[in-house]
Design a protein around this motif. Structure first.
Motif, PDB file in Angstrom:
ATOM      1  N   ASP A 254       0.849  -1.186   0.000  1.00 43.74           N
ATOM      2  CA  ASP A 254       0.000   0.000   0.000  1.00 43.74           C
ATOM      3  C   ASP A 254       0.888   1.242   0.000  1.00 43.74           C
ATOM      4  N   PRO A 255       0.468   2.325  -0.671  1.00 39.87           N
ATOM      5  CA  PRO A 255       1.285   3.535  -0.695  1.00 39.87           C
ATOM      6  C   PRO A 255       1.657   4.036   0.699  1.00 39.87           C
ATOM      7  N   SER A 256       0.742   3.874   1.668  1.00 42.79           N
ATOM      8  CA  SER A 256       0.997   4.381   3.014  1.00 42.79           C
ATOM      9  C   SER A 256       2.124   3.632   3.720  1.00 42.79           C
ATOM     10  N   GLU A 257       2.387   2.385   3.304  1.00 42.69           N
ATOM     11  CA  GLU A 257       3.448   1.598   3.935  1.00 42.69           C
ATOM     12  C   GLU A 257       4.811   2.263   3.770  1.00 42.69           C
ATOM     13  N   THR A 258       5.024   2.881   2.636  1.00 44.48           N
ATOM     14  CA  THR A 258       6.344   3.448   2.338  1.00 44.48           C
ATOM     15  C   THR A 258       6.304   4.950   2.093  1.00 44.48           C
ATOM     16  N   GLY A 259       5.173   5.568   2.383  1.00 44.92           N
ATOM     17  CA  GLY A 259       5.069   7.018   2.246  1.00 44.92           C
ATOM     18  C   GLY A 259       5.060   7.492   0.814  1.00 44.92           C
ATOM     19  N   MET A 260       4.513   6.664  -0.084  1.00 46.84           N
ATOM     20  CA  MET A 260       4.481   7.020  -1.499  1.00 46.84           C
ATOM     21  C   MET A 260       3.202   7.774  -1.860  1.00 46.84           C
ATOM     22  N   ASP A 261       3.294   8.617  -2.873  1.00 47.64           N
ATOM     23  CA  ASP A 261       2.110   9.284  -3.403  1.00 47.64           C
ATOM     24  C   ASP A 261       1.152   8.228  -3.934  1.00 47.64           C
ATOM     25  N   PRO A 262      -0.132   8.249  -3.559  1.00 48.48           N
ATOM     26  CA  PRO A 262      -1.052   7.169  -3.925  1.00 48.48           C
ATOM     27  C   PRO A 262      -1.734   7.320  -5.278  1.00 48.48           C
ATOM     28  N   VAL A 263      -1.565   8.456  -5.956  1.00 44.76           N
ATOM     29  CA  VAL A 263      -2.359   8.721  -7.155  1.00 44.76           C
ATOM     30  C   VAL A 263      -2.130   7.676  -8.233  1.00 44.76           C
ATOM     31  N   ARG A 264      -0.872   7.383  -8.522  1.00 43.42           N
ATOM     32  CA  ARG A 264      -0.570   6.405  -9.564  1.00 43.42           C
ATOM     33  C   ARG A 264      -1.241   5.066  -9.274  1.00 43.42           C
ATOM     34  N   ALA A 265      -1.107   4.587  -8.050  1.00 40.55           N
ATOM     35  CA  ALA A 265      -1.690   3.300  -7.689  1.00 40.55           C
ATOM     36  C   ALA A 265      -3.209   3.322  -7.800  1.00 40.55           C
ATOM     37  N   SER A 266      -3.819   4.447  -7.463  1.00 38.78           N
ATOM     38  CA  SER A 266      -5.283   4.517  -7.473  1.00 38.78           C
ATOM     39  C   SER A 266      -5.856   4.426  -8.877  1.00 38.78           C
ATOM     40  N   ARG A 267      -5.048   4.697  -9.901  1.00 35.23           N
ATOM     41  CA  ARG A 267      -5.534   4.711 -11.278  1.00 35.23           C
ATOM     42  C   ARG A 267      -5.524   3.324 -11.917  1.00 35.23           C
ATOM     43  N   LEU A 268      -4.822   2.394 -11.281  1.00 40.24           N
ATOM     44  CA  LEU A 268      -4.647   1.075 -11.874  1.00 40.24           C
ATOM     45  C   LEU A 268      -5.270   0.009 -10.986  1.00 40.24           C
ATOM     46  N   LYS A 269      -5.337  -1.195 -11.489  1.00 34.18           N
ATOM     47  CA  LYS A 269      -6.210  -2.185 -10.857  1.00 34.18           C
ATOM     48  C   LYS A 269      -5.699  -2.749  -9.527  1.00 34.18           C
ATOM     49  N   ASN A 270      -4.393  -2.736  -9.286  1.00 35.45           N
ATOM     50  CA  ASN A 270      -3.883  -3.329  -8.043  1.00 35.45           C
ATOM     51  C   ASN A 270      -3.905  -2.361  -6.862  1.00 35.45           C
ATOM     52  N   HIS A 271      -3.879  -1.057  -7.126  1.00 37.47           N
ATOM     53  CA  HIS A 271      -3.919  -0.012  -6.098  1.00 37.47           C
ATOM     54  C   HIS A 271      -2.766  -0.113  -5.101  1.00 37.47           C
ATOM     55  N   GLN A 272      -1.684  -0.784  -5.496  1.00 40.33           N
ATOM     56  CA  GLN A 272      -0.507  -0.918  -4.647  1.00 40.33           C
ATOM     57  C   GLN A 272       0.744  -0.755  -5.514  1.00 40.33           C
ATOM     58  N   TYR A 273       1.894  -0.675  -4.834  1.00 39.14           N
ATOM     59  CA  TYR A 273       3.150  -0.536  -5.544  1.00 39.14           C
ATOM     60  C   TYR A 273       4.027  -1.767  -5.362  1.00 39.14           C
ATOM     61  N   ARG A 274       4.788  -2.069  -6.397  1.00 41.95           N
ATOM     62  CA  ARG A 274       5.778  -3.130  -6.355  1.00 41.95           C
ATOM     63  C   ARG A 274       7.088  -2.582  -5.794  1.00 41.95           C
ATOM     64  N   THR A 275       7.827  -3.412  -5.048  1.00 40.56           N
ATOM     65  CA  THR A 275       9.159  -3.027  -4.605  1.00 40.56           C
ATOM     66  C   THR A 275      10.081  -3.002  -5.816  1.00 40.56           C
ATOM     67  N   THR A 276      10.663  -1.853  -6.086  1.00 37.44           N
ATOM     68  CA  THR A 276      11.485  -1.681  -7.276  1.00 37.44           C
ATOM     69  C   THR A 276      12.812  -2.426  -7.144  1.00 37.44           C
ATOM     70  N   PRO A 277      13.195  -3.228  -8.146  1.00 40.02           N
ATOM     71  CA  PRO A 277      14.514  -3.867  -8.129  1.00 40.02           C
ATOM     72  C   PRO A 277      15.611  -2.798  -8.162  1.00 40.02           C
ATOM     73  N   LEU A 278      16.667  -3.042  -7.456  1.00 36.91           N
ATOM     74  CA  LEU A 278      17.740  -2.052  -7.347  1.00 36.91           C
ATOM     75  C   LEU A 278      18.804  -2.355  -8.397  1.00 36.91           C
ATOM     76  N   ARG A 279      18.653  -1.786  -9.588  1.00 34.79           N
ATOM     77  CA  ARG A 279      19.557  -2.108 -10.688  1.00 34.79           C
ATOM     78  C   ARG A 279      20.216  -0.836 -11.215  1.00 34.79           C
ATOM     79  N   ALA A 280      21.546  -0.825 -11.171  1.00 37.34           N
ATOM     80  CA  ALA A 280      22.325   0.312 -11.679  1.00 37.34           C
ATOM     81  C   ALA A 280      21.795   1.639 -11.147  1.00 37.34           C
ATOM     82  N   LEU A 281      21.526   1.683  -9.864  1.00 41.08           N
ATOM     83  CA  LEU A 281      20.833   2.822  -9.263  1.00 41.08           C
ATOM     84  C   LEU A 281      21.497   4.165  -9.541  1.00 41.08           C
TER      85      LEU A 281
END
Length: 326
Positions: A254-281
């Motif tokens: 959920d966006p609130s778990e990590t303090g993320m802006d919720p708008v993007r998630a609210s527009r799509l069907k899962n309403h949550q965010y995936r943990t981003t893989p840390l690649r060539a950060l």
């Protein structure tokens, strides 16, 4: 429009890139970069990254299209700013997609205003579907091997996203359906679906590049790795043995778990965010889906505050060095 009004200087200012490999030695030194005719010649030589054109013998553009590389490739600037060796998979964070689209004379002023508000390195792949303005940072398309879901909100694997973008954004001639998003596009012949497997195979072949030499402090990075797996609690979601993401275990947040802006998630069907893989950060700032963290230090500070980690300044600095080493 391109044939008569888009010079290489204009294109470069909008963030497009030129691949130096197809060009003869000294081509750019003798070319008029303020002339649209030079753009046509670059297209004829297949030197504009992510743009393909069919150019006639008398130097007219007969057909023009874009590829995944427009957003998900860049160059090393070895010849000039925006010109050099092509680097597939790294996002083009200079590309101002909104400004490019806003050049179209058929769009109403209100839409142009939204497009011009995005800025370089961002794109909104749902704006033409739901009318909400919430662009995201163009993600890297490398280091995908071993990652279960590739979209920010975990809608599907990379081929799902390839199909969605190809058909709903790039206007490819194909079929795409997702009942959860209310999309059902059927076109015959379907020229998109048959190429998805080979596109996926190429994307999975793109390994994350190593960090540039001298870009981090090895000793501090070793200390930061300890912070990552202990006090910093990073490894509880960014699982090192699973491509640095718990999405491989079917976990979304959920966006609130990590303090993320919720708008993007609210527009799509899962309403949550995936943990981003840390690649060539270190090679593709800014961070988070909305680019709200300009640096890795900002990322660490965000989680220190939101999760109440209580990290010292030294621990935070060491953690940043470890993230740079990935």
């Amino acid at each position: 429009m391109i044939e008569t009004g888009v010079s290489p200087a204009t294109a470069l200012a909008l963030g497009l890139k030129v691949d130096a490999a197809p060009l003869p030695p000294g081509f750019l030194a003798g070319a008029d970069l303020t002339s649209a005719a030079t753009t046509v010649e670059l297209l004829r030589r297949d030197a504009v990254v992510g743009v393909e054109a069919q150019v006639t013998a008398d130097r007219h553009i007969k057909r023009l299209g874009i590829t995944c590389a427009l957003c998900h490739s860049t160059v090393d600037n070895s010849v000039a700013p925006g010109v050099g060796r092509r680097l597939d998979g790294l996002p083009n964070r200079d590309l101002n997609v909104g400004a490019i689209l806003a050049l179209s004379p058929v769009l109403p002023p209100a839409v142009k205003a939204v497009l011009n508000s995005w800025g370089p390195g961002k794109y909104d792949a749902e704006f033409n579907r739901d009318g909400i303005n919430s662009p995201v940072v163009i993600p890297p398309a490398l280091g995908l091997r071993g990652v279960a879901l590739e979209t920010y909100t975990g809608e599907g694997p990379v081929s799902y996203w390839n199909a969605y973008v190809a058909i709903t954004q790039m206007h490819g001639h194909g079929s795409f359906s997702d009942a959860g998003l209310g999309i059902d596009i059927q076109q015959s012949p379907d020229r998109v679906t048959p190429v998805l497997p080979v596109l996926r195979a190429y994307q999975l072949s793109l390994s994350a590049p190593p960090p540039p030499a001298g870009s981090f402090d090895p000793a501090a990075a070793e200390r930061g790795k300890v912070v990552f797996t202990s006090t910093g609690r990073c490894a509880s979601c960014h699982l090192p043995t699973m491509a640095f993401t718990d999405v491989n275990l079917g976990v979304l947040h959920d966006p609130s778990e990590t303090g993320m802006d919720p708008v993007r998630a609210s527009r799509l069907k899962n309403h949550q965010y995936r943990t981003t893989p840390l690649r060539a950060l270190s090679q593709h700032p800014p961070y988070f889906h909305d680019g709200s963290a300009a640096t890795l230090a900002d990322v660490v500070e965000h989680y220190n505050r939101v999760l109440g980690l209580g990290l010292s300044d030294t621990q935070k600095a060491d953690l940043v060095e470890y993230l740079k080493s990935l």
